[in-house]
Design an enzyme around this catalytic site. Sequence first.
Site, PDB file in Angstrom:
ATOM      1  CG  MET A  84      -2.067   0.925   1.088  1.00  0.00           C
ATOM      2  SD  MET A  84      -3.547   0.431   1.985  1.00  0.00           S
ATOM      3  CE  MET A  84      -3.067   0.479   3.681  1.00  0.00           C
ATOM      4  CB  CYS A  85       3.541   2.741   0.058  1.00  0.00           C
ATOM      5  SG  CYS A  85       4.651   1.339  -0.011  1.00  0.00           S
ATOM      6  N   GLY A  86       2.425   4.896   2.035  1.00  0.00           N
ATOM      7  CA  GLY A  86       1.899   6.256   2.172  1.00  0.00           C
ATOM      8  C   GLY A  86       2.980   7.253   1.785  1.00  0.00           C
TER       9      GLY A  86
END
Lengths: 298, 228
Positions: A1-3
Site C-alpha cells: 500500500m505505502c503512504g
Amino acid sequence: MCGIVGLFLKDKALEADLGALTAGMLATMCERGPDSAGFAVYGAAKDGKAKITLQSPNPDADFDGLAKKVEKAVDSSVKLDVRATHAVLSCKASEADAVRAALGEIVPSVRVMGTGNAIEIYKEVGYPTDVAKRFDLKRMSGTHAIGHTRMATESAVTTLGAHPFSTGPDQCLVHNGSLSNHNNLRRSLIHDGMSFETDNDSEVAAAYLTWRMKQGLDLGQALEKSLEDLDGFFTFVVGTKTGFGVVRDPIACKPAVLAETDDYVAFGSEYRALAGLPGIDNAKVWEPEPATVYFWER
Amino acid sequence: MATIDLAITPLRALNENLHALSNGTNDTEWDVLNPEGRHAVAVGLDAPVTVHVHGPVGYYCAGMNKQASVIVHGSAGPGTAENMMSGRVVVKGDASQYAGATGRGGLLVIEGNASSRCGISMKGIDILVRGNIGHMSAFMAQSGNLVVLGDAGDALGDSIYEARLFVRGTVKSLGADCIEKEMRPEHHALLADLLEKAGVTDVETRAFRRYGSARKLYNFDIDNADAY
C-alpha cells in the site's frame, strides 16, 4: 500500500516549521505503511558546500572520531552531525568525491544515503512515528520535504529498501505502487553506467529519472519520459534541489491528493495527511490526473 | 439534532450510534464535525435519518447505505457510497476513485468532479455528477443510471451490460461494447426525473447524449475478440 507525503514551501516564514509539519503528515500515514519510513529534507544549502548523508548499522563505533579521520585523509576540514543511525557530513563541494572515497576506505560498513548541496535523507526500518522521532524530524527546517511510509512488496524490509531513494545529487523519489518492467530497465540503466544498491523497483524509477536528467532533461521533462518507459502502477513524488514533482501512471489506481495555497504545495496519499496543515480549509485541493506531470520550482 | 465531533468522539462510537438507529427513531438529524479525512464515516446505516458530515472524508464514506441521507460538506475519498442499497448520498465537493461502485440502489449526487472508475460495476444505483468523471467509469455496469453534466474520461462504459449513461459534455473515448444510443422520449422522461431528484434545475435533457451496451459481449464469440 505505502503512504507518501510531500511539502513544498513557497512562504519563507514556514521554513522553520517544515519538519514539524512533515512529521505530522507522516504520522497520519502510518497505517498505510508500518514497516519502514524515511524522509528527505531540503535544508540550508550553502554555496560551495556538499552534504553527504551516511547511515551505519553501528553508529557508535563508526561515527566516533570519523570527522577527524576523514579530515586527515583528505587534508581539509569536514563537519559531522550525528542523528541516531545517520550522520550528515558537510565538506567543500569540490572535495565531495575525495571524501566519499576516503569514507569507503575508513568505514566500509557506512552507507551513503544521499548527497548534494541541500538534501539530507533519513530512513530506517520501524514504525513511521518512531523513525521520525529517532531522527528528531520535528525540529528540522528547510524549503521542502518528502516522506514515505512503506508496506514492502517488491523487496526486503531493510534500511536500504526504505524510501526515499536518492540516485543523484539532491534528487530523491518516493513511490507507491509496483513496477512491472524494473528488471529490464535496471539492466539497461546498468549498461548506461548507473549503479544500484537494492532489488527494489522504486530505486529503478529513481535511477531512471537521474539518468534522464543527466541527459539534460529537467525534472518535469524526465517525468514526462517516465510515462513512456515505466510500466506498472505508480504514484511518484520527487524532489530536486529547487523542484517538487508528482506523477501518476495512466491507470492511476494508487491514491493521491494535492493541495495548494499561497504558502505551500502539499501532497498526500490521502486527505488525512493534509488535514493538519495551516490554511487547508481554504486551499485548492484536487486529485492529480492520471498520466499528468505536476511540477513546481522555486 | 445530535452532534458528534470526531475530534473528541472516536469514529467507532459514531458508527455504533448510527447503527443503533431504526425505523421510527426520533434522532433523525445528525451533524458530524471534524471528519478530517477519516475512513468509513457513516457506513452501514439502515434508518431514514439525515447525517451531515462537515468536512472532507476519506475512504468508503456512506458505504452500504440503506434508507439514510448522508451529505458530505466537503470532498470524499475513494469508494464513496460503495455498494449503496438505497437512500441518498450527496458530496458537495469532489469524489475520488470508484464512487458508487457496485451500488444496488439509491441516489448518489456528486456536486464537484468524480475521478476514475465512477460507478464501476453499478447494479441499480443512480449516480449524478455535476462536474466531470474520470477514466473507466461505469466499467461492467449492470443496471442503474449514470448522469454526468460535465465530461467523461477514457473508456466510458467499458464492457457495460444494461446501465444507462447520460453525458452532457464530451466523452474522451468509449470502452469496449459501449455505444451511443438514441435519446427517445422515455429516456428524456427518465433523465428529467433523475435531474429533478438530484435537485438539478438549470439544465435540459436535450443537452445530453445517451450511451449504453451494444450487447455483443454478453456471450463469448470469437468474432468479437477484437472488441475486448
